[in-house]
Design a protein around this motif. Structure first.
Motif, PDB file in Angstrom:
ATOM      1  N   MET A 221       0.811  -1.263  -0.070  1.00 20.47           N
ATOM      2  CA  MET A 221       0.090  -0.141  -0.029  1.00 20.47           C
ATOM      3  C   MET A 221       0.981   1.266   0.137  1.00 20.47           C
ATOM      4  N   ASP A 222       0.485   2.472  -0.550  1.00 19.44           N
ATOM      5  CA  ASP A 222       1.134   3.487  -0.720  1.00 19.44           C
ATOM      6  C   ASP A 222       0.327   4.551  -0.180  1.00 19.44           C
ATOM      7  N   ALA A 223      -0.691   4.349   0.280  1.00 19.97           N
ATOM      8  CA  ALA A 223      -1.792   5.255   1.054  1.00 19.97           C
ATOM      9  C   ALA A 223      -2.788   4.662   1.989  1.00 19.97           C
ATOM     10  N   ALA A 224      -3.322   5.570   2.691  1.00 14.42           N
ATOM     11  CA  ALA A 224      -4.385   5.063   3.547  1.00 14.42           C
ATOM     12  C   ALA A 224      -5.750   4.557   2.829  1.00 14.42           C
ATOM     13  N   PRO A 225      -6.491   3.900   3.106  1.00 14.38           N
ATOM     14  CA  PRO A 225      -7.897   4.032   2.214  1.00 14.38           C
ATOM     15  C   PRO A 225      -8.513   5.290   2.115  1.00 14.38           C
ATOM     16  N   GLY A 226      -9.178   5.585   1.245  1.00 15.29           N
ATOM     17  CA  GLY A 226      -9.777   6.925   1.091  1.00 15.29           C
ATOM     18  C   GLY A 226      -8.902   8.125   0.963  1.00 15.29           C
ATOM     19  N   GLU A 227      -7.636   7.902   1.060  1.00 15.62           N
ATOM     20  CA  GLU A 227      -6.493   9.034   0.880  1.00 15.62           C
ATOM     21  C   GLU A 227      -6.128   9.387  -0.547  1.00 15.62           C
ATOM     22  N   LYS A 228      -6.038   8.470  -1.365  1.00 14.49           N
ATOM     23  CA  LYS A 228      -5.614   8.631  -2.742  1.00 14.49           C
ATOM     24  C   LYS A 228      -6.190   7.835  -3.768  1.00 14.49           C
ATOM     25  N   TRP A 229      -6.512   8.519  -4.732  1.00 18.71           N
ATOM     26  CA  TRP A 229      -7.212   7.723  -6.187  1.00 18.71           C
ATOM     27  C   TRP A 229      -5.931   7.389  -6.836  1.00 18.71           C
ATOM     28  N   ALA A 230      -6.092   5.907  -7.203  1.00 18.41           N
ATOM     29  CA  ALA A 230      -5.226   5.151  -8.095  1.00 18.41           C
ATOM     30  C   ALA A 230      -5.956   4.300  -8.920  1.00 18.41           C
ATOM     31  N   TYR A 231      -5.759   4.454 -10.313  1.00 17.47           N
ATOM     32  CA  TYR A 231      -6.473   3.429 -11.145  1.00 17.47           C
ATOM     33  C   TYR A 231      -5.840   2.122 -10.922  1.00 17.47           C
ATOM     34  N   ASN A 232      -7.182   1.107 -10.575  1.00 21.92           N
ATOM     35  CA  ASN A 232      -6.326  -0.231  -9.935  1.00 21.92           C
ATOM     36  C   ASN A 232      -7.463  -1.337 -10.535  1.00 21.92           C
ATOM     37  N   SER A 233      -6.781  -2.084 -11.658  1.00 21.28           N
ATOM     38  CA  SER A 233      -7.508  -2.953 -12.053  1.00 21.28           C
ATOM     39  C   SER A 233      -7.721  -4.195 -11.242  1.00 21.28           C
ATOM     40  N   GLY A 234      -6.575  -4.408 -10.593  1.00 17.49           N
ATOM     41  CA  GLY A 234      -6.840  -5.636  -9.482  1.00 17.49           C
ATOM     42  C   GLY A 234      -7.852  -5.242  -8.461  1.00 17.49           C
ATOM     43  N   GLY A 235      -7.676  -4.070  -7.918  1.00 15.69           N
ATOM     44  CA  GLY A 235      -9.217  -3.712  -7.057  1.00 15.69           C
ATOM     45  C   GLY A 235     -10.349  -3.888  -7.709  1.00 15.69           C
ATOM     46  N   SER A 236     -10.369  -4.002  -8.904  1.00 18.00           N
ATOM     47  CA  SER A 236     -11.608  -4.136  -9.985  1.00 18.00           C
ATOM     48  C   SER A 236     -11.807  -5.500  -9.819  1.00 18.00           C
ATOM     49  N   HIS A 237     -10.946  -6.544  -9.790  1.00 18.20           N
ATOM     50  CA  HIS A 237     -11.114  -7.862 -10.039  1.00 18.20           C
ATOM     51  C   HIS A 237     -11.647  -8.489  -8.497  1.00 18.20           C
ATOM     52  N   LEU A 238     -11.263  -7.537  -7.605  1.00 15.98           N
ATOM     53  CA  LEU A 238     -11.732  -8.057  -6.098  1.00 15.98           C
ATOM     54  C   LEU A 238     -13.290  -8.314  -6.206  1.00 15.98           C
ATOM     55  N   MET A 239     -13.803  -7.454  -7.026  1.00 18.23           N
ATOM     56  CA  MET A 239     -15.374  -7.332  -6.989  1.00 18.23           C
ATOM     57  C   MET A 239     -15.566  -8.703  -7.351  1.00 18.23           C
ATOM     58  N   SER A 240     -15.020  -9.657  -8.181  1.00 22.15           N
ATOM     59  CA  SER A 240     -15.324 -11.021  -8.862  1.00 22.15           C
ATOM     60  C   SER A 240     -15.303 -11.831  -7.469  1.00 22.15           C
ATOM     61  N   GLY A 241     -14.427 -11.685  -6.552  1.00 21.14           N
ATOM     62  CA  GLY A 241     -14.529 -12.517  -5.241  1.00 21.14           C
ATOM     63  C   GLY A 241     -15.622 -12.013  -4.305  1.00 21.14           C
ATOM     64  N   ILE A 242     -15.947 -10.828  -4.297  1.00 22.19           N
ATOM     65  CA  ILE A 242     -17.069 -10.216  -3.405  1.00 22.19           C
ATOM     66  C   ILE A 242     -18.407 -10.693  -3.755  1.00 22.19           C
ATOM     67  N   ILE A 243     -18.704 -11.048  -5.158  1.00 20.18           N
ATOM     68  CA  ILE A 243     -19.967 -11.462  -5.603  1.00 20.18           C
ATOM     69  C   ILE A 243     -19.895 -12.948  -5.118  1.00 20.18           C
ATOM     70  N   LYS A 244     -18.992 -13.677  -5.548  1.00 21.67           N
ATOM     71  CA  LYS A 244     -18.735 -15.122  -5.126  1.00 21.67           C
ATOM     72  C   LYS A 244     -18.933 -15.484  -3.594  1.00 21.67           C
ATOM     73  N   GLN A 245     -18.258 -14.569  -2.852  1.00 21.02           N
ATOM     74  CA  GLN A 245     -18.168 -14.893  -1.187  1.00 21.02           C
ATOM     75  C   GLN A 245     -19.544 -14.323  -0.970  1.00 21.02           C
ATOM     76  N   ALA A 246     -20.303 -13.422  -1.329  1.00 24.44           N
ATOM     77  CA  ALA A 246     -21.652 -12.684  -0.879  1.00 24.44           C
ATOM     78  C   ALA A 246     -22.945 -13.705  -1.383  1.00 24.44           C
ATOM     79  N   THR A 247     -22.801 -14.113  -2.515  1.00 28.68           N
ATOM     80  CA  THR A 247     -23.850 -14.764  -3.164  1.00 28.68           C
ATOM     81  C   THR A 247     -23.922 -16.215  -3.354  1.00 28.68           C
ATOM     82  N   GLY A 248     -22.580 -16.808  -3.422  1.00 25.03           N
ATOM     83  CA  GLY A 248     -22.362 -18.154  -3.722  1.00 25.03           C
ATOM     84  C   GLY A 248     -22.431 -18.624  -5.143  1.00 25.03           C
TER      85      GLY A 248
END
Length: 398
Positions: A221-248
């Motif tokens: 990490m190079d900043a605290a959450p909410g502190e800095k905007w950085a285009y991050n496709s890996g973060g976008s891929h985490l949405m795939s894991g969120i949907i799977k964990q939350a919905t099955g």
């Protein structure tokens, strides 16, 4: 001051002033768009004619599709056949190798961005790579999950969705990150993808990894959450894991059930990572008219033919300027959606590598889709600017 004839005033009022109620009189495009002319929908056709001429002249590079919807009617639907076998031949870089250029069959894979088996169309079909417009579509699915009560809300703690992963090396600050931080690309995770053709690009490294979710969680990490905007496709891929964990369900399964199915989107391709998770940073392929349905859903506040697909308020929250990026273009960012507001006209945009754009102009009840593949050679202008300018000029707001 000279008097203006009433018929001129009526024409001026008609062009660009359709209300939401009038737009909803169009038949819902679940089975396909009703077709109309620009003039019938109060538009000036000349800007579209000029745009098509510029595409043919090569101003915007290799453009594959242009679609415009106004008031629920398809008013522009153009396709150009580009021979990507010939175009890609001889091309080779960190992004891949072109037709008859690859050293072996193993080099022809779904993350080879030069080879026409995979880009821009999926194996000769009509579904086109959306690249990072995938992020915007997946963000809508997060909204669906919130509306269904499967995700508590955007204030949910990010790492609560990844307790089954190895978090031993995670920066302690990441435990403070929320889903909202992820959606607005302010998680604080260090990421570098401003050089798409360079092997130091973190997203290329992600695509070469075996477990994309773990790879992303392992980044410093190079900043605290909410502190800095950085285009991050890996973060976008985490949405795939969120949907799977939350919905099955994996996100492609979830989309079929609760987004694509209701909208009549039956033909798509979604890349999968080595661990089966659909690639939500850039792996979705849709046909242009089908992508326009996502835009139309947003124009109608997440309601489709009387059925609420997205929770009330989600469209506004998604497209709000949560982050002000400034610059001469006055760009803002929301929940994986961009804000590009030329001349003060509000425009919600999904934008993807190579010339993929979903443009929504609520003031004029318009949706525009562009598919291109601009990796080969230089272009004078981006097709986003050309399409958006034509849309606004046609509606009288250019």
């Amino acid at each position: 001051m000279p008097r203006i004839p009433c018929f001129v005033i009526l024409a001026l009022l008609t062009c660009g002033s359709f209300t939401q109620a009038e737009a909803q009189q169009a038949p819902w495009p679940t089975a396909g768009w009703a077709v109309s002319s620009p003039e019938e929908q109060g538009l000036d056709a000349a800007p579209f004619t000029a745009l098509k001429e510029a595409v043919v002249a090569g101003t915007y590079g290799y453009v594959d599709r242009l679609v415009v919807v106004r008031n629920g009617y398809l008013v522009l639907n153009e396709r150009w056949e580009n021979d990507y076998n010939t175009i890609s031949k001889g091309s080779e870089s960190a992004l891949g190798c072109g037709f008859e250029t690859c050293p072996n069959a193993e080099a022809v894979h779904q993350y080879n961005y030069y080879h026409p088996d995979w880009h821009p169309y999926y194996k000769g079909s009509d579904v086109h790579s959306l690249q990072s417009v995938t992020k915007s579509v997946t963000s809508a699915l997060i909204g669906v999950a919130i509306g269904r009560g499967e995700v508590a809300g955007t204030d949910a703690m990010l790492l609560d969705f990844f307790e089954e992963y190895d978090l031993s090396g995670v920066d302690p600050r990441l435990y403070e990150a929320t889903l909202a931080d992820l959606l607005t690309m302010r998680s604080g995770i260090e990421w570098h993808e401003d050089r798409p053709f360079d092997s130091t690009n973190t997203t290329l490294q992600l695509e070469w990894s075996q477990d994309w979710i773990q790879f992303t969680l392992d980044q410093p990490m190079d900043a605290a959450p909410g502190e800095k905007w950085a285009y991050n496709s890996g973060g976008s891929h985490l949405m795939s894991g969120i949907i799977k964990q939350a919905t099955g369900l994996y996100v492609d399964e979830y989309a079929e059930a609760y987004l694509f199915g209701p909208l009549g989107i039956n033909d798509y391709y979604w890349k999968q990572t080595p661990t089966r998770y659909p690639d939500t940073e850039g792996g979705l392929y849709l046909e242009a008219e089908q992508l326009a349905k996502i835009g139309y859903l947003f124009l109608n506040d997440g309601v489709w033919n009387g059925e609420r697909i997205l929770p009330e308020g989600w469209v506004r929250a998604s497209t709000e300027r949560h982050v002000e990026l400034g610059g001469r273009r006055n760009i803002g960012y929301g929940y994986q959606w961009w804000r590009v507001d030329p001349g003060g006209t509000e425009v919600w945009a999904g934008m993807g590598f190579g010339g993929q754009f979903l443009l929504i102009v609520p003031e004029y009840q318009m949706v525009g889709v562009a598919n291109a593949w601009t990796l080969f050679g230089q272009t004078e202008r981006t097709i986003r600017d050309g399409l958006l300018q034509a849309m606004l000029e046609a509606a009288g707001g250019g």
